[in-house]
Design a protein around this motif. Structure first.
Motif, PDB file in Angstrom:
ATOM      1  N   LEU A 192      41.097  32.518 -19.640  1.00 42.84           N
ATOM      2  CA  LEU A 192      39.565  32.743 -19.580  1.00 42.84           C
ATOM      3  C   LEU A 192      39.508  31.806 -21.047  1.00 42.84           C
ATOM      4  CD1 LEU A 192      37.025  34.267 -19.338  1.00 42.84           C
ATOM      5  CD2 LEU A 192      37.796  36.112 -20.895  1.00 42.84           C
ATOM      6  N   TYR A 193      40.183  31.742 -21.825  1.00 41.78           N
ATOM      7  CA  TYR A 193      39.942  30.863 -23.044  1.00 41.78           C
ATOM      8  C   TYR A 193      39.631  29.409 -22.607  1.00 41.78           C
ATOM      9  CZ  TYR A 193      40.253  34.045 -26.882  1.00 41.78           C
ATOM     10  OH  TYR A 193      39.891  35.199 -27.685  1.00 41.78           O
ATOM     11  N   LEU A 194      40.488  28.980 -21.380  1.00 43.88           N
ATOM     12  CA  LEU A 194      40.399  27.779 -20.899  1.00 43.88           C
ATOM     13  C   LEU A 194      39.141  27.449 -20.341  1.00 43.88           C
ATOM     14  CD1 LEU A 194      43.991  26.866 -19.050  1.00 43.88           C
ATOM     15  CD2 LEU A 194      42.822  25.769 -21.165  1.00 43.88           C
ATOM     16  N   VAL A 195      38.644  28.481 -19.718  1.00 40.47           N
ATOM     17  CA  VAL A 195      37.377  28.542 -19.093  1.00 40.47           C
ATOM     18  C   VAL A 195      36.433  28.301 -20.141  1.00 40.47           C
ATOM     19  CG1 VAL A 195      35.345  29.952 -17.626  1.00 40.47           C
ATOM     20  CG2 VAL A 195      38.008  29.881 -16.996  1.00 40.47           C
ATOM     21  N   LEU A 196      36.526  28.860 -21.413  1.00 41.65           N
ATOM     22  CA  LEU A 196      35.334  28.734 -22.485  1.00 41.65           C
ATOM     23  C   LEU A 196      35.464  27.718 -22.890  1.00 41.65           C
ATOM     24  CD1 LEU A 196      35.549  32.595 -23.450  1.00 41.65           C
ATOM     25  CD2 LEU A 196      33.763  31.586 -22.195  1.00 41.65           C
ATOM     26  N   GLU A 197      36.761  26.705 -22.791  1.00 45.18           N
ATOM     27  CA  GLU A 197      36.949  25.503 -23.514  1.00 45.18           C
ATOM     28  C   GLU A 197      37.495  25.699 -24.842  1.00 45.18           C
ATOM     29  OE1 GLU A 197      33.918  22.650 -22.973  1.00 45.18           O
ATOM     30  OE2 GLU A 197      33.938  22.735 -20.766  1.00 45.18           O
ATOM     31  N   ASP A 198      38.221  26.915 -25.229  1.00 46.94           N
ATOM     32  CA  ASP A 198      38.652  27.274 -26.607  1.00 46.94           C
ATOM     33  C   ASP A 198      40.035  26.929 -26.178  1.00 46.94           C
ATOM     34  OD1 ASP A 198      39.726  28.408 -28.671  1.00 46.94           O
ATOM     35  OD2 ASP A 198      38.413  30.178 -28.875  1.00 46.94           O
ATOM     36  N   TYR A 199      40.522  25.661 -26.656  1.00 41.37           N
ATOM     37  CA  TYR A 199      41.997  25.252 -26.216  1.00 41.37           C
ATOM     38  C   TYR A 199      42.820  25.850 -27.286  1.00 41.37           C
ATOM     39  CZ  TYR A 199      39.314  22.450 -23.044  1.00 41.37           C
ATOM     40  OH  TYR A 199      38.353  21.764 -22.237  1.00 41.37           O
ATOM     41  N   MET A 200      42.525  25.906 -28.202  1.00 38.85           N
ATOM     42  CA  MET A 200      43.524  26.539 -29.382  1.00 38.85           C
ATOM     43  C   MET A 200      43.880  27.848 -29.133  1.00 38.85           C
ATOM     44  SD  MET A 200      44.159  23.869 -31.064  1.00 38.85           S
ATOM     45  CE  MET A 200      45.119  24.832 -32.518  1.00 38.85           C
ATOM     46  N   ASN A 201      42.857  28.771 -28.837  1.00 37.00           N
ATOM     47  CA  ASN A 201      43.131  30.136 -28.455  1.00 37.00           C
ATOM     48  C   ASN A 201      44.082  30.311 -27.286  1.00 37.00           C
ATOM     49  OD1 ASN A 201      42.461  32.219 -30.606  1.00 37.00           O
ATOM     50  ND2 ASN A 201      40.284  31.587 -29.971  1.00 37.00           N
ATOM     51  N   ALA A 202      43.573  29.484 -26.156  1.00 33.55           N
ATOM     52  CA  ALA A 202      44.157  29.394 -25.019  1.00 33.55           C
ATOM     53  C   ALA A 202      45.587  29.102 -25.066  1.00 33.55           C
ATOM     54  CB  ALA A 202      43.729  28.272 -24.172  1.00 33.55           C
ATOM     55  N   ARG A 203      46.196  28.083 -25.888  1.00 37.33           N
ATOM     56  CA  ARG A 203      47.425  27.590 -26.331  1.00 37.33           C
ATOM     57  C   ARG A 203      48.225  28.982 -26.857  1.00 37.33           C
ATOM     58  NH1 ARG A 203      48.333  22.662 -29.840  1.00 37.33           N
ATOM     59  NH2 ARG A 203      48.370  21.404 -27.346  1.00 37.33           N
ATOM     60  N   GLU A 204      47.534  29.429 -27.971  1.00 36.75           N
ATOM     61  CA  GLU A 204      48.218  30.710 -28.490  1.00 36.75           C
ATOM     62  C   GLU A 204      48.644  31.928 -27.529  1.00 36.75           C
ATOM     63  OE1 GLU A 204      47.438  33.959 -32.084  1.00 36.75           O
ATOM     64  OE2 GLU A 204      46.044  32.098 -31.707  1.00 36.75           O
ATOM     65  N   CYS A 205      47.730  32.222 -26.680  1.00 37.69           N
ATOM     66  CA  CYS A 205      47.694  33.120 -25.599  1.00 37.69           C
ATOM     67  C   CYS A 205      49.038  32.730 -24.531  1.00 37.69           C
ATOM     68  CB  CYS A 205      46.548  33.435 -24.803  1.00 37.69           C
ATOM     69  SG  CYS A 205      45.129  34.116 -25.946  1.00 37.69           S
ATOM     70  N   PHE A 206      49.051  31.411 -24.020  1.00 36.90           N
ATOM     71  CA  PHE A 206      50.046  31.084 -23.344  1.00 36.90           C
ATOM     72  C   PHE A 206      51.393  31.196 -23.800  1.00 36.90           C
ATOM     73  CE2 PHE A 206      46.537  28.907 -20.677  1.00 36.90           C
ATOM     74  CZ  PHE A 206      46.411  29.969 -20.012  1.00 36.90           C
ATOM     75  N   GLU A 207      51.427  30.678 -25.185  1.00 37.07           N
ATOM     76  CA  GLU A 207      52.717  30.868 -25.821  1.00 37.07           C
ATOM     77  C   GLU A 207      53.375  32.325 -25.930  1.00 37.07           C
ATOM     78  OE1 GLU A 207      51.919  28.734 -29.277  1.00 37.07           O
ATOM     79  OE2 GLU A 207      52.236  26.806 -28.633  1.00 37.07           O
ATOM     80  N   LEU A 208      52.217  33.170 -26.298  1.00 34.87           N
ATOM     81  CA  LEU A 208      52.653  34.492 -26.464  1.00 34.87           C
ATOM     82  C   LEU A 208      53.212  34.932 -25.088  1.00 34.87           C
ATOM     83  CD1 LEU A 208      49.675  35.673 -28.593  1.00 34.87           C
ATOM     84  CD2 LEU A 208      52.114  35.984 -29.188  1.00 34.87           C
ATOM     85  N   SER A 209      52.833  34.673 -23.882  1.00 37.34           N
ATOM     86  CA  SER A 209      52.840  35.264 -22.697  1.00 37.34           C
ATOM     87  C   SER A 209      54.355  34.841 -22.319  1.00 37.34           C
ATOM     88  CB  SER A 209      51.923  34.747 -21.537  1.00 37.34           C
ATOM     89  OG  SER A 209      52.204  35.105 -20.377  1.00 37.34           O
ATOM     90  N   ALA A 210      54.519  33.274 -22.488  1.00 37.26           N
ATOM     91  CA  ALA A 210      55.919  32.716 -22.322  1.00 37.26           C
ATOM     92  C   ALA A 210      56.970  33.506 -22.942  1.00 37.26           C
ATOM     93  CB  ALA A 210      55.835  31.399 -22.594  1.00 37.26           C
ATOM     94  N   ASP A 211      56.518  33.786 -24.503  1.00 41.96           N
ATOM     95  CA  ASP A 211      57.632  34.480 -25.193  1.00 41.96           C
ATOM     96  C   ASP A 211      57.899  35.656 -24.861  1.00 41.96           C
ATOM     97  OD1 ASP A 211      57.499  32.354 -27.149  1.00 41.96           O
ATOM     98  OD2 ASP A 211      56.270  33.044 -28.224  1.00 41.96           O
ATOM     99  N   ILE A 212      57.004  36.449 -24.212  1.00 40.03           N
ATOM    100  CA  ILE A 212      57.423  37.719 -23.478  1.00 40.03           C
ATOM    101  C   ILE A 212      58.158  37.472 -22.534  1.00 40.03           C
ATOM    102  CG2 ILE A 212      56.331  39.704 -22.727  1.00 40.03           C
ATOM    103  CD1 ILE A 212      53.941  39.286 -24.582  1.00 40.03           C
ATOM    104  N   ASP A 213      57.878  36.567 -21.487  1.00 40.37           N
ATOM    105  CA  ASP A 213      58.821  36.494 -20.435  1.00 40.37           C
ATOM    106  C   ASP A 213      58.945  34.870 -19.938  1.00 40.37           C
ATOM    107  OD1 ASP A 213      59.878  36.515 -17.963  1.00 40.37           O
ATOM    108  OD2 ASP A 213      58.367  37.367 -16.678  1.00 40.37           O
ATOM    109  N   LYS A 214      60.003  34.458 -20.439  1.00 37.51           N
ATOM    110  CA  LYS A 214      60.125  32.707 -20.500  1.00 37.51           C
ATOM    111  C   LYS A 214      60.274  32.533 -18.822  1.00 37.51           C
ATOM    112  CE  LYS A 214      62.346  32.363 -24.966  1.00 37.51           C
ATOM    113  NZ  LYS A 214      61.098  31.862 -25.495  1.00 37.51           N
TER     114      LYS A 214
END
Length: 246
Positions: free
Chosen positions: A119-141
């Protein structure tokens, strides 16, 4: 969207979910409706919402999910599914609020973080998008979606080398994900690696027979009214990606 684990207690609910997962949405809707008319709500209301969502009845899905949230304030599934419905209806502020609620109620929900990143990607908020995807990958690599999101975010931020690294992992986890090959092709083209890009274009074509037209339209939009040199380059690309190569 996931069904609750209590459905084995109610054969009618189980029958409705079976129809849902067979994509027989008319039957599923009828079965969930019968359960609701019998006086039960809960899972039946959630099931009807999921069925409405899949049938593109976004208003119906949102109404049912809102009713469920009103009666069960901390229903994570209802919040998450309503966020998807809001997103599909381009009500992005409401989708954002619901996804933030899901991550508040269930911080270890990697899928929710991944959807929030999207959703942050759609909103072009790339910094928050990056943080969310990093959290997701940390939870399940092993979550290919998270690595795809990381790769797409890096691509939008013009970090082409980093994007390629993330997309390599995403494709390794799920080699049949067309979007992964499309994104990696885009990163390769942007990084002047035409040969590598064309390999991914060909792979995307083999996975999605409609991809050639989609790619052509995307390329036309990107090039716009550029000069003759760009037109010559496009012609070369068309030759290289000819269907005769497959």
């Amino acid at each position: 969207m996931s069904k609750k684990s209590i459905s084995d207690k109610n054969p009618a609910i189980e029958k409705a979910w079976k129809a849902f997962y067979k994509r027989d949405y008319d039957s599923a809707l009828e079965q969930f409706q019968l359960v609701l008319e019998a006086g039960e709500k809960g899972e039946a209301l959630y099931g009807r919402a999921c069925t409405s969502f899949r049938s593109a009845d976004l208003d119906g899905a949102i109404a049912d999910l809102s009713e469920l949230i009103k009666s069960e304030g901390k229903n994570i599934l209802a919040y998450h599914t309503r966020a998807l419905a809001y997103g599909a209806d381009e009500q992005y502020d409401k989708a954002l609020a619901d996804l933030l609620k899901v991550t508040e109620l269930d911080p270890a929900n990697g899928e929710a973080w991944c959807d929030l990143g999207g959703l942050y990607l759609v909103l072009e908020d790339y910094m928050n998008a990056r943080e969310c995807f990093e959290l997701s990958a940390d939870i399940d690599k092993t979550c290919g979606c998270a690595w795809l999101g990381k790769g797409a975010t890096a691509l939008y931020m013009k970090e082409y080398k980093k994007s390629m690294e993330y997309l390599n992992i995403a494709i390794k986890l799920d080699g049949k994900e067309v979007l992964g090959h499309i994104a990696r092709a885009d990163a390769a083209f942007s990084g002047n690696m035409k040969k590598e890009a064309l390999k991914d274009v060909r792979k995307a074509l083999s996975l999605d027979k409609d991809f050639f037209q989609k790619f052509q339209e995307m390329f036309d939009e990107d090039t716009g009214d550029k000069d003759d040199d760009d037109a010559d380059e496009k012609a070369t690309l068309d030759d290289d990606v000819s269907l005769d190569d497959f």
